[in-house]
Each structure stands twice: as C-alpha cells, then as structure tokens.
Design a protein around this motif. Structure first.
Motif, short mmCIF file in Angstrom:
data_model
loop_
_atom_site.label_atom_id
_atom_site.label_comp_id
_atom_site.label_asym_id
_atom_site.label_seq_id
_atom_site.Cartn_x
_atom_site.Cartn_y
_atom_site.Cartn_z
N ARG A 98 -64.12 27.24 -101.14
CA ARG A 98 -63.65 27.62 -99.77
C ARG A 98 -62.92 26.29 -99.05
NH1 ARG A 98 -66.85 26.11 -95.42
NH2 ARG A 98 -69.19 25.46 -96.05
N VAL A 99 -62.24 26.86 -98.13
CA VAL A 99 -61.59 25.91 -96.94
C VAL A 99 -62.57 25.25 -96.07
CG1 VAL A 99 -59.54 25.24 -95.72
CG2 VAL A 99 -59.09 26.84 -97.52
N ARG A 100 -62.90 24.28 -95.88
CA ARG A 100 -63.78 23.31 -94.97
C ARG A 100 -63.02 23.38 -93.49
NH1 ARG A 100 -68.27 19.62 -97.44
NH2 ARG A 100 -68.44 20.64 -99.60
N THR A 101 -63.63 23.38 -92.58
CA THR A 101 -63.01 23.10 -91.16
C THR A 101 -63.53 21.85 -90.79
OG1 THR A 101 -64.99 24.19 -90.03
CG2 THR A 101 -63.16 25.65 -90.66
N ILE A 102 -62.47 21.32 -89.90
CA ILE A 102 -62.58 19.97 -89.15
C ILE A 102 -63.24 20.24 -87.90
CG2 ILE A 102 -61.72 18.02 -88.39
CD1 ILE A 102 -59.88 18.06 -90.54
N ASN A 103 -64.23 19.55 -87.33
CA ASN A 103 -64.70 19.90 -85.95
C ASN A 103 -63.49 19.46 -84.83
OD1 ASN A 103 -66.06 19.16 -83.14
ND2 ASN A 103 -67.95 19.93 -84.35
N GLN A 104 -63.21 20.34 -84.22
CA GLN A 104 -62.19 20.27 -83.13
C GLN A 104 -62.48 19.00 -82.11
OE1 GLN A 104 -60.84 24.03 -81.93
NE2 GLN A 104 -59.00 23.76 -83.07
N TRP A 105 -63.53 18.95 -81.95
CA TRP A 105 -64.13 18.31 -80.80
C TRP A 105 -64.16 16.66 -81.13
CZ3 TRP A 105 -63.25 19.29 -76.07
CH2 TRP A 105 -63.57 20.72 -75.56
N ASP A 106 -64.58 16.59 -82.53
CA ASP A 106 -64.55 15.26 -83.15
C ASP A 106 -62.86 14.60 -83.05
OD1 ASP A 106 -67.01 15.07 -83.68
OD2 ASP A 106 -66.84 15.82 -85.85
N LEU A 107 -62.12 15.62 -83.30
CA LEU A 107 -60.55 15.24 -83.12
C LEU A 107 -60.43 14.94 -81.92
CD1 LEU A 107 -58.65 18.02 -85.29
CD2 LEU A 107 -59.24 15.66 -86.06
N VAL A 108 -60.79 15.72 -80.87
CA VAL A 108 -60.46 15.43 -79.48
C VAL A 108 -60.96 14.02 -79.04
CG1 VAL A 108 -61.37 16.10 -77.13
CG2 VAL A 108 -60.41 17.67 -78.76
N ARG A 109 -62.15 13.53 -79.60
CA ARG A 109 -62.93 12.55 -79.19
C ARG A 109 -61.89 11.33 -79.76
NH1 ARG A 109 -68.41 13.79 -79.88
NH2 ARG A 109 -67.88 14.00 -82.20
N GLN A 110 -61.30 11.53 -81.06
CA GLN A 110 -60.39 10.48 -81.38
C GLN A 110 -59.21 10.14 -80.69
OE1 GLN A 110 -59.88 10.67 -85.79
NE2 GLN A 110 -61.68 12.00 -85.75
N LEU A 111 -58.60 11.56 -80.40
CA LEU A 111 -57.12 11.55 -79.69
C LEU A 111 -57.31 10.96 -78.14
CD1 LEU A 111 -56.37 15.29 -80.34
CD2 LEU A 111 -55.30 13.06 -81.36
N PHE A 112 -58.41 10.71 -77.60
CA PHE A 112 -58.49 10.08 -76.30
C PHE A 112 -59.20 8.73 -76.43
CE2 PHE A 112 -57.94 14.22 -74.65
CZ PHE A 112 -57.59 14.10 -73.36
N GLY A 113 -58.96 7.90 -77.63
CA GLY A 113 -59.34 6.64 -77.89
C GLY A 113 -60.65 6.43 -78.35
N ARG A 114 -61.06 7.33 -79.34
CA ARG A 114 -62.54 7.05 -79.73
C ARG A 114 -63.49 6.84 -78.63
NH1 ARG A 114 -61.24 3.32 -84.97
NH2 ARG A 114 -59.45 4.24 -85.74
#
Length: 899
Positions: A98-114
């Motif tokens: 199956r296709v696994r998902t990436i946690n969006q909030w993890d991405l958000v954390r990275q987008l704002f400077g980790r």
C-alpha cells in the motif's frame, strides 16, 4: 489529488525511511503519499544504506521505476495516487502492499524551521485542513521562523492568512482587511480556496480583525469583495443606532434584506455592520487625504455606494451619511428649506428662524465630503440671516455716518451676498438663496439710496470735509504723517477694490501675524470717499495727485512726483519681471532704498476682473492678487497703506436694467433731464467729469453702457466708499493716532445667534468716546468715535466668574505672575461661559476689547493663570481659532462655590 497533498520534505522522507528500515521489512520499495516532486538529490543515505527517491506522477512512471531498479537497490516512490489508481500489480512490489502517508504536522514542523514543538491549539485547529494549507501554500522564501521553539497557533495562522491574502502579517486588522478588499487581484487566490480552508481563515480573521472580517469575507466569497467599502458606507444607514434616530426603520429593514445577496445570503449582525461601517469610513478619511489619486479612488467608492443604495431603493436614507455626496446634497437641501422659511415677507428675521438655519448648517458642516465652496456659501447665507435679524437702525445723519456703515456693516453684507449671488448648482438650494438675496438686496438698496442722497447733498453743499477722509486727502492726511515720523511707506493702490474685497484681503494678509493692522486710535476701521464719478481717470488720479485731478497714468506719475519728488510710482507693467523672479529688480531696489520715502504701486487685478472674469466668484486674497503677496514678502520695513481708487458692483445678469444714455459710460451720464427713480443728480467741485454735473445711478443693477462682469462710476456705496487698511510689521505704533485694530467683522458675521437673545437688536455703531476737548471739525483727522481697545464691553459676570475673582487661590496665582487685569479675565470667561464653554478667538477679542493681534497673547496669559497643576482648564482647538473652557474643572481647581 495534488491539492490534498504537499511536497515531501527531505527530512520528513528521511524520518519515514528510518522508521521503515527499523521495521526490518524485507520489502525494498516503499511508496509515500506526496506530491511527485523532489527538490533535493535523488539519493539519500540512511543508516548507511543508499536510498533512491523517484517521483511517480503516473502508474506508468511507477512501473518504470520498478523495472529500472538495480538488484538490492531500495526505492522511495513519491506519488499522489492512491492504491486503486496504482493497481495491484504495482502494490505487490511495495512494502505492506500500500501507499504509506507522511504525517503532515511533521512536514509543518520542518517548514517552519524544524521547530521542536507544535502548539496543541494549532493541532486541534487542524480540522479545517490547516496543516495541508500550510504545506500547499509555502511562499517562495519559506514560512517565517517563529521566535521560539514552539510553533504557536497565532504564528502559523497569521503567516498562512497573510500569504493567502497577500498582505503583510502586521496588517491583519480591520483597516488592513478593508484596504485589502479594495484590491480585486488579491482576492482571487482566496476565492479559489476549498470552503473549509476559507472558513478557517475567516474564523482566524474574525479573531484578529474583529467582526468586520465576517462581513468583508462574506462579500468576498459571494464575489462582491470589491464592494466591501461601499457596503460598509451603507451599513451605518441600514443598521442604524438602536434608538433609530435619523432613519426610517422599515425602509432600513427592507434595504437590509435586499442587501443580503451582496453578502452571499449572510445577514450581518448589528455588531458586524457597525464594525464594517467604521472601517469603511475610516478608509475614506485616510484615502481622500492622500493625494489626487487617493481622492479619485475614494470618490469612486462613494459613487458606488450611492449606486448600490439606488439598487436597494434606500436613497432616502442617504442624508444620514456623513461621507456620501448625496448625503451632503440632502443636508444642503434641508438647510435651504430652513433658509426659505426664515426669509421674511417684511421686517426682521425671527430669532427662532435664524437658530433653525444655524442648526441645519451645523448638520451640513458635519458632512465630511462637504464641498468647500458650497459650504462657504451656506455659511454666508446664515450670516445674512443674522444681519436681517437685526432691526435696521435709523438712517445715517451725515455722509460720514453712511460711509462708516458701508465700512463696518454693509461691506461685509456685500461680501456675503456676492457668494449668495454666485449661487448653488442645485435648483432647490439656489431658489432659497435667490429669495434671501432679494431680501438682503431690498435692505441694501434702501441703504444705497440713503447714501446717494447724502452724497449728492454733501457734494453740492461744498462743505468742509471735517472728519470725512476724501480720496484727494489720503497723501496729506495718511501718508505724509507716517513719513514725518521717519517711517517709509508702501502705498498699495488696488484699482477697483471695494470694501467687500478689502475685508477678504486684510484677513489674508494679517492671518499669519507677520503684518498687524492699525486703525485710528485703535477703533473701528474707517474709509475714504471716492471722487465723482467713481471712475479710474478721476478718482485714481486724484488719489495719486493729492488733489482733485483727472488724467491717465502719465498724469498720475507727474503729479505724484511733484508731491513726493524722491518717491516712486509703479504701475502694473513696472511690476512685471522675467522668469525666475517674482518682482522686477528695480522695484526691489526702490522698496529697499532708504532714500525713497514713498513707493506707490498700482495693481489692476480687481479692475481687470471687472472686464474679463467674474469678480462675484473670486476670493480676494494674497493668492489671487499675487502682486500684493509678492510686494509684502519683500517689504519688511515699510508701513503699508492699502487703498483703492473706487469700488465696484457686479453685473446682475437678467436682473440688470439698462437705461438710455448718450455718453456710453457704464455707470454715469451727463446731466440732462430729471434723474430716474434709480438715479441721483450730483454736482459740485468734486464732480470731475460731465462739466461738474452728472447723473449717477444708486441702484446696483442699473447700467448705461455695454455689459461687463462688473462696473463702477455710480453713487452706490460699494462704488463710492474706498477701503483703507494700514499695516505695519510687528506690534509697534507706526504713527501717532493709530493703534492696533480691534476685530473688524461685525458681531452678526462671527457669532451664532442664541434663542435667548432678543429678537431684533438694531445694528448700531460702538458708543462714542467723549472728546477730551472741543475742536473745530476741520482740525480732526478722523471721527473721534472708536471704542478704546483697553476698555472691555460691560458684561454681567456669571456666578462662577465672580467667585473666581474673589477667591484666595486666584489672588495668589495672580500675584505670582504678570496676570491679565481682572476686567479682561472677567470679560474673556464671561464670553466663554455664555457660549457654552467655547468661543472663537475673534469673538473673545471683540467682547473683551482686545486688539485683534493681541488676543493670542491674552489667551496664553489666561491659560497660564488658570491652569493649576497643569490641568487644562482652558484649551485651544487644533484649528487655532476656537477656545474651550472646562467650567467644572475651573470650579474644582479653584475650590469655588458659585454664588
């Protein structure tokens, strides 16, 4: 599908791969739900293993990646396709099929400077897709790094909202939002957002910008965002104050219902409508003051609001608006109704009618989009009503009395009625002004007839002038005494300037305080009698000759040089210069030359207007008579005598009456036959044309010659009375017998009428001061009647004033500083209290008997005297012209018990 997922960030992919490898999954390929884009190197190294990242936008791309994979090579497939779209054949090669998902909030954390931590309230707000929105709408330079290690809800949502609206984060308030609504290009991005995201952003805006956001965003989402400001301008009318004053509730309710479509079916609450109204009006006030482009943009919004008002059929409510042009017109029409009702069929205007008109004018003045010229005409109309309220005094006994009536009363009437004559573009308002103009003209016509009768009698009697100053006497009786005192003079002769124009020019010149006006003994202004007929060749030549004479400019120059051999006479042509300088260098040299005691300059601006333009619509000041401003700007050590050779009357258009004459002159004709009802026969040595005997019209609308913009030559007071204004730089006595002038305008010009005043107070001259000694009339330069500036008019002191003057604290403060005399303090405070705690500076000067140029200093001394511990008992409006008294604070600070 791409709108539901974001670009996979390398760190997020790395963490997902680390978790995958930690599972000891035997599979060698993992598919991650992400946009098929990869901004980094296609090869990752995780726990010592090389991982290849392959974007796969289609099933075919996924198959190709699987086919091209080397033996043992681990792959990460980035795809926004779901399991069914990839198919079982590809899923069989994937980890967990199956296709696994990436946690969006993890991405958000990275987008704002980790950032290390997410604000829990931000995560809870994610029900409307805030994480996805933050991932999908990353700006080109990335999201701004939060100030701490926690990504707060406000930082994330403010950043997202600012990006979606294309406004700086600091402008997410009511004013910034209303400004944004005026930009249709910036609304497009928001309009295309998913509904849940739009709801979430609107909710956040409501928190930051207040209830105005609900109404603005509803209009935007309904496709009417560009009308948010016009809708706000109408909101104050359709959602009136709870008391319902100033509006019709039924009409407003119908208008609210019809306006719902502009808000997409949403009906704003009263709170939201009021917020939208305040923000929209504030935008108009800011924008209209920017520049011409700002004014144009503001007017576009105002016109659009009126268009919408017509569509929802609520134009009847626009009078309550303080900014819409139609509101101004409706208010002006209501004012015109009050004027029309006030104009009497006969007798004085009742006080109550004047007060009603004043109140209607207050409503007009409160309109922020009031047109200045039309507003000024309305003010003039009220002044004329106040003049008509005063009972007409007895006819003047002497020509000097008639001349002073023109200078001190009727000249101001003429100034006001010229504005009224120019009228208003609205027919309803114009009709009211026409009726008022007729009533004013009837009284002024009686005055002109009285003046002309005295003029003819005095001229024919050949009596000595006494206190009457004639045009041929100005050099000897005004200019020469100044020169004898050792002062140099600039004699400014404004050809054609009547008393009405002089009142405007004097205000313009003395406004800054650089030039101070002086009058005989510091009393009311006086004037000069022109030679007859009142035309340039007779009166100006007599003025500059110092004797009765007729001639052109060459004759004037010759006679002036004989009178002042070291003087200099400059006509209009001599004042002109080339590019770059306002005044000819030779003129400047004459003005600055101490060996030239008298410089006389003839300025033809007003006289030229009588031929070519409309003097009835001109404001005569330094800006319109530029030669005056230029000469005064370069003359700082001369006493200025501002005078003319004659006045003028304006053309009355269809009201004019043309009488036959063989001479072809405009306002005089040779004697021949009995004078008509509008004429007077004049003869004597001061009649310099027509063989010493002429017929002069006293009615202003009469003429003999061709039509022009204005005329002179006749016996009307506006033509025959010459204004005399003496100016000096600084507060010094330029010549014996002259002192600082009092306020020149009459009470009815300055002061509103109150209902408590008696209803027909006659206009009278100030009380005469008894002469110290008897003297023959021929020895007196001017009529010794001016009110002494040092003696205030008597007023009954209010209880508060009496208590103040008797208080110990007042005595202590008065003794500690150079205070005003008690009678001045009493007069100033009494005037303020009588005016409800406020009064104009010129009114204070007039009531307290203070010279006009000294009232500012007197007010400063009063404030210093009364402001205990710095409390503002007395304060001055930002306009610099209106003073306010806090009577309650005065009582408290001085511990008074009014008696």
């Amino acid at each position: 599908m791409s709108g539901a997922v974001g670009v996979a960030q390398p760190d997020a992919v790395r963490r997902k791969v680390e978790a995958w490898l930690a599972e000891n999954d035997p599979g060698e390929v993992i598919a991650l739900k992400a946009r098929p884009e990869w901004p980094d190197d296609l090869t990752l190294t995780v726990t010592g293993l090389r991982i290849t990242v392959v974007p796969c936008p289609t099933p075919l791309a996924a198959r190709a990646a699987l086919h091209d994979r080397s033996a043992g090579e681990r792959l990460v497939l980035l795809t926004d396709l779901d399991d069914s779209e990839l198919g079982d054949g590809i899923l069989a090669h994937l980890s967990r099929q199956r296709v696994r998902t990436i946690n969006q909030w993890d991405l958000v954390r990275q987008l704002f400077g980790r950032v290390a931590t997410l604000d829990p309230t931000l995560v809870r707000a994610g029900s409307w897709g805030v994480a996805g929105a933050l991932i999908d709408h990353v700006p080109a330079d990335g999201w701004p790094t939060p100030p701490g290690k926690i990504l707060t809800r406000d930082h994330a949502l403010r950043s997202l909202t600012a990006e979606l609206l294309d406004v700086p984060p600091g402008e997410l308030d009511d004013s910034g939002l209303i400004q944004w609504s005026a930009r249709p290009d910036r609304q497009m991005r928001f309009s295309n957002l998913p509904e849940k995201v739009a709801d979430g952003v609107t909710a956040y805006l409501t928190e930051t910008a207040g209830p105005v956001a609900v109404a603005v965003m509803a209009a935007v989402r309904a496709g009417h965002g560009v009308d948010a400001i016009p809708l706000g301008l109408l909101a104050g009318l359709l959602w009136p104050a709870p008391d319902g004053r100033g509006t019709t509730e039924v009409e407003a309710a119908i208008g609210r219902t019809r306006l719902e479509r502009w808000f997409g079916g949403h009906r704003p609450t009263r709170e939201q409508a009021e917020a939208l109204h305040r923000a929209a009006e504030a935008w108009v006030y800011r924008t209209i003051d920017l520049d011409s482009n700002g004014r144009d943009e503001a007017m576009r919004m105002l016109r659009r609001a009126e268009t919408i008002a017509a569509e929802v059929e609520v134009t009847g409510l626009l009078a309550a608006s303080t900014v819409l042009p139609s509101g101004f017109l409706q208010r002006l029409r209501a004012f015109a109704d009050a004027v029309r009702l006030a104009v009497p069929a006969a007798g004085p205007v009742p006080a109550a009618a004047v007060v009603r008109a004043q109140r209607a004018l207050d409503v007009v003045e409160a309109h922020r989009a009031a047109e200045p010229r039309r507003l000024e005409t309305a003010r003039m109309a009220v002044r004329l009503l106040r003049w008509l309220h005063t009972a007409d005094g007895p006819p003047p006994a002497t020509l000097l009395d008639a001349l002073h009536r023109q200078v001190r009363q009727d000249g101001w009437v003429d100034r006001a009625r010229l504005d009224l004559f120019a009228g208003d573009p609205d027919e309803q308002v114009g009709e009211a002004y026409r009726l008022l103009h007729q009533a004013v003209g009837a009284r002024r016509s009686r005055h002109d007839q009285q003046f002309a009768t005295l003029l003819a009698a005095t001229t024919g009697a050949e009596s000595e002038p006494g206190a009457l100053l004639r045009v041929e006497d100005v050099l000897d009786r005004v200019v020469q005494p100044i020169v004898d005192r050792g002062r140099r003079v600039l004699l400014l002769v404004l050809d054609g300037m009547g008393v009405a124009a002089a009142t405007e020019l004097a205000e313009s010149v003395t406004h800054s305080g650089t030039w101070v006006e002086f009058t005989p003994d510091g009393g009311p202004r006086t004037g000069v009698l022109a030679a007859l007929p009142t035309v340039t060749e007779a009166s100006r030549c007599s003025l500059l000759s110092g004797r009765l004479a007729v001639g052109d400019r060459n004759a004037e120059k010759k006679a002036f040089t004989q009178r002042f051999p070291t003087g200099r006479l400059l006509h209009k042509a001599a004042l002109r210069t080339g590019a770059g300088t306002a005044i000819d260098p030779e003129v400047l040299a004459a003005l600055h030359d101490p060996a030239i005691p008298v410089v006389a300059a003839v300025v033809n601006t007003i006289d030229d207007a009588l031929d070519r333009s409309d003097p009835a619509t001109t404001v005569w000041g330094r800006d319109t008579i530029t030669a005056v401003g230029d000469l005064l700007a370069t003359t700082t050590d001369r006493v200025v005598v501002l005078v003319s050779d004659h006045g003028h009357v304006v053309d009355r258009g269809p009201e004019s009456t043309v009488l036959p004459s063989t001479a072809g002159e405009n306002r005089w004709r040779p004697s021949g036959g009995a004078p008509a009802a509008a004429e007077v026969a004049v003869s004597g040595s001061r009649v310099l044309l027509g063989g010493g005997s002429v017929i002069l019209p006293w009615r202003e609308e009469v003429r003999y010659g061709p039509r022009k913009a204005g005329y002179h030559g006749g016996a009307a007071a506006a033509e025959a009375v010459i204004p005399l204004i003496l100016l000096a730089p600084g507060d010094e006595q330029p010549v014996p017998g002259w002192a600082g002038a009092p306020v020149a305008s009459p009470d009815w010009w300055r002061e509103p009428l109150t209902e408590t005043l008696p209803s027909a107070t006659a206009v009278v001259e100030p009380p005469r001061r008894p002469a110290k000694r008897k003297a023959p009339q021929t020895e007196q330069l001017f009529d010794p009647d001016p009110r002494p500036s040092a003696a205030p008019e008597p007023h009954p002191a209010p209880d508060t004033v009496s208590a103040l003057l008797a208080s110990a604290r007042y005595a202590q403060r008065r003794g500690a500083r150079a205070a005003l005399p008690d009678d001045r303090v009493a007069a100033l405070l009494t005037t303020l209290i009588a005016g409800g705690g406020r009064a104009r500076m010129d009114t204070l000067a007039a009531r307290a008997g203070i010279p006009a140029h000294r009232i500012t200093g007197a007010v400063t001394a009063l404030r210093r005297l009364l402001q205990v511990d710095g409390y503002a008992v007395i304060r001055l409006d930002p306009d610099g012209r209106t003073l306010h008294l806090d009577e309650g604070l005065l009582i408290e600070q001085f511990e008074l018990e009014p008696r």
